[in-house]
Write an enzyme that holds these catalytic residues in place. Structure first.
Site, short mmCIF file in Angstrom:
data_model
loop_
_atom_site.label_atom_id
_atom_site.label_comp_id
_atom_site.label_asym_id
_atom_site.label_seq_id
_atom_site.Cartn_x
_atom_site.Cartn_y
_atom_site.Cartn_z
N SER A 105 23.75 -22.48 1.36
CA SER A 105 25.19 -22.22 1.53
C SER A 105 25.80 -22.79 2.79
O SER A 105 27.02 -22.70 2.97
CB SER A 105 25.46 -20.72 1.47
OG SER A 105 25.50 -20.31 0.14
N PHE A 163 19.64 -15.30 -11.73
CA PHE A 163 18.38 -15.06 -11.02
C PHE A 163 18.04 -13.57 -10.94
O PHE A 163 17.49 -13.10 -9.93
CB PHE A 163 18.46 -15.68 -9.63
CG PHE A 163 18.74 -17.15 -9.66
CD1 PHE A 163 17.88 -18.02 -10.31
CD2 PHE A 163 19.88 -17.66 -9.07
CE1 PHE A 163 18.15 -19.39 -10.36
CE2 PHE A 163 20.17 -19.02 -9.11
CZ PHE A 163 19.29 -19.89 -9.76
N ALA A 164 18.35 -12.84 -11.99
CA ALA A 164 17.98 -11.42 -12.03
C ALA A 164 16.48 -11.25 -11.90
O ALA A 164 16.00 -10.25 -11.35
CB ALA A 164 18.48 -10.79 -13.33
N TYR A 202 31.35 -11.71 -1.37
CA TYR A 202 30.74 -13.04 -1.40
C TYR A 202 30.38 -13.42 -2.83
O TYR A 202 29.71 -12.66 -3.54
CB TYR A 202 29.50 -13.05 -0.53
CG TYR A 202 28.96 -14.42 -0.23
CD1 TYR A 202 29.29 -15.06 0.96
CD2 TYR A 202 28.13 -15.07 -1.12
CE1 TYR A 202 28.78 -16.32 1.25
CE2 TYR A 202 27.63 -16.33 -0.85
CZ TYR A 202 27.96 -16.95 0.34
OH TYR A 202 27.47 -18.20 0.61
N SER A 203 30.79 -14.60 -3.25
CA SER A 203 30.49 -15.08 -4.61
C SER A 203 30.40 -16.59 -4.60
O SER A 203 31.32 -17.29 -4.19
CB SER A 203 31.59 -14.64 -5.58
OG SER A 203 31.40 -15.24 -6.85
N ASN A 204 29.27 -17.11 -5.09
CA ASN A 204 29.10 -18.55 -5.20
C ASN A 204 30.12 -19.18 -6.12
O ASN A 204 30.44 -20.37 -5.98
CB ASN A 204 27.68 -18.86 -5.68
CG ASN A 204 26.65 -18.60 -4.62
OD1 ASN A 204 26.60 -19.28 -3.61
ND2 ASN A 204 25.82 -17.59 -4.83
N ASN A 370 13.43 -15.15 -0.73
CA ASN A 370 13.12 -13.91 -1.44
C ASN A 370 12.13 -13.06 -0.64
O ASN A 370 11.24 -12.42 -1.19
CB ASN A 370 12.56 -14.19 -2.85
CG ASN A 370 12.65 -12.97 -3.77
OD1 ASN A 370 13.62 -12.23 -3.73
ND2 ASN A 370 11.63 -12.77 -4.58
#
Length: 410
Positions: A105, A163-164, A202-204, A370
């Site tokens: 980002s 991506f859950a 926040y959101s892509n 992660n």
């Protein structure tokens, strides 16, 4: 990995101090006439300790580079470098601060700069509806360009669904090529999360819209806009937008994705289209280039003063931080605020920040994702770089996995 014939002789874990040529000046720069703000000397020993801690927590490699300029018109900087671990687990090649990597980002800052340059040229009104430029694209005509760049649109972040499940989600998109509208359609399956303009969230998806705006207003792909407006003027020789190619050009650090299941083997995530991110997170760069970019931005060499001020109209964005237009501010323990962005993409955690005057810049990288413990540790590099030995002691979080899908392209 590409040949490293230019690699220096320093071994992994070394810390070197050198005087090197600083960033090339862009055309039309406006250097500061005043002396730089006083900052304590970086705590390079603490910086190295943090990188070693990241390795004990699961990162195969970590590195950091600090560029410290005496004045904004000075062509030389004191450069501090620190490296730990390996850039490639297969070959054992050590990390090097010249290695390229996926910046996640931090790409959003590049996208925001392009749109703010267009605003300075009179081709974009930040407070106009996105619908004015892209009719019918979004479900609510109240969403403005400013809402998009400040994460106040209410558009659902499509990556939460994508991506859950961390590794299966990644493998499902690793080689796929999406259009911007493909990604937006995934978001629009969900209602807005809030009324436009009311809440920072926040959101892509916002920077997918930013990419569409760039291409609409310039008539060129975002790659061309990045190159002509930022990469070429600043001579960023390690910065590339290769989408949809999967390879990082030249010498680079491999990135390793941590599975959700404890004790599972790391997944080499280096090769991917990054098509799921694009203008929200698909750029490739280096520690040197990111420091050059942020120094130029805060030093007033990429935007006129009015647009740089717009970029820094802050909204609260969590403890000790705020968000402007594609730019994040973090407030440190010593009272110093720094400006830049974090970046998370599969296999890489990036912190890229600079001082208010752009005279001291830090880019730090850990080659995993992660992994909350590593991410927390890398945050501490800001304290070491900008607060020096004045930094408050910070404990590190116990090793644990991030919530599924929750740390991508931040």
């Amino acid at each position: 990995m590409a040949s490293r014939t230019l690699r220096g002789s320093a071994l992994a874990g070394s810390l070197v101090l050198a005087l090197l040529a600083g960033p090339a000046h862009a055309a039309g720069q406006r250097p500061h006439a005043t002396a730089p703000d006083a900052l304590p000397a970086p705590d390079t020993a603490a910086l190295s300790r943090l990188l070693r801690t990241a390795l004990t927590q699961g990162a195969p490699g970590a590195m950091a580079r600090i560029d410290d300029h005496r004045t904004s018109y000075d062509d030389h900087a004191t450069v501090h470098r620190a490296t730990e671990g390996v850039a490639d687990r297969g070959t054992g090649e050590p990390m090097d601060t010249a290695d390229r990597f996926r910046i996640g980002s931090v790409t959003k800052v590049f996208s925001a700069v392009v749109l703010l340059q267009l605003a300075a040229e009179g081709r974009l009104d930040l407070d106009a509806s996105v619908d004015h430029y892209l009719p019918g694209l979004l479900p609510d005509r109240r969403i403005t360009v400013r809402h998009v760049l400040s994460h106040r649109s209410g558009l659902y972040d499509y990556t939460y669904d994508m991506f859950a499940h961390t590794v299966p989600g990644f493998e499902a998109v690793r080689t796929k090529v999406f259009s911007y509208r493909d990604l937006l359609a995934r978001s629009l399956k969900h209602p807005l999360t809030h009324t436009p303009g009311t809440v920072y969230s926040y959101s892509n998806t916002n920077f997918v819209v930013a990419g569409l705006l760039i291409e609409k207003l310039t008539g060129h792909p975002v790659r061309t806009a990045y190159e002509r407006r930022i990469i070429e003027p600043l001579k960023l020789t390690d910065t590339f937008y290769v989408h949809p190619d999967t390879k990082i050009p030249g010498r680079h650090a491999h990135g390793y994705l941590t599975p959700d299941e404890p004790k599972s083997a790391l997944v080499d995530a280096t090769d991917q289209t990054a098509s799921w991110a694009q203008s929200a997170g698909a750029l490739i760069s280096s520690t040197r280039d990111l420091n050059t970019f942020l120094s130029a931005l805060l030093g007033g060499r990429l935007l006129p003063a009015a647009q740089l001020a717009e970029m820094q109209r802050w909204l609260p964005a969590g403890t000790g931080q705020a968000y402007g237009l594609g730019l994040r501010r973090r407030d440190l323990s010593c009272g110093v605020s720094v400006y830049g962005h974090t970046g998370v993409v599969q296999g890489y955690y990036t912190y890229a920040f600079t001082s208010k005057d752009g005279l001291r810049s830090l880019t730090a990288l850990a080659t995993t994702s992660n992994n909350d413990a590593v991410n927390t540790t890398m945050l501490g590099t800001l304290e070491s770089a900008f607060c020096g030995k004045k930094a408050k002691a910070r404990g590190t979080a116990p090793p644990r996995r991030a919530a599924a899908g929750g740390d991508l392209a931040r």
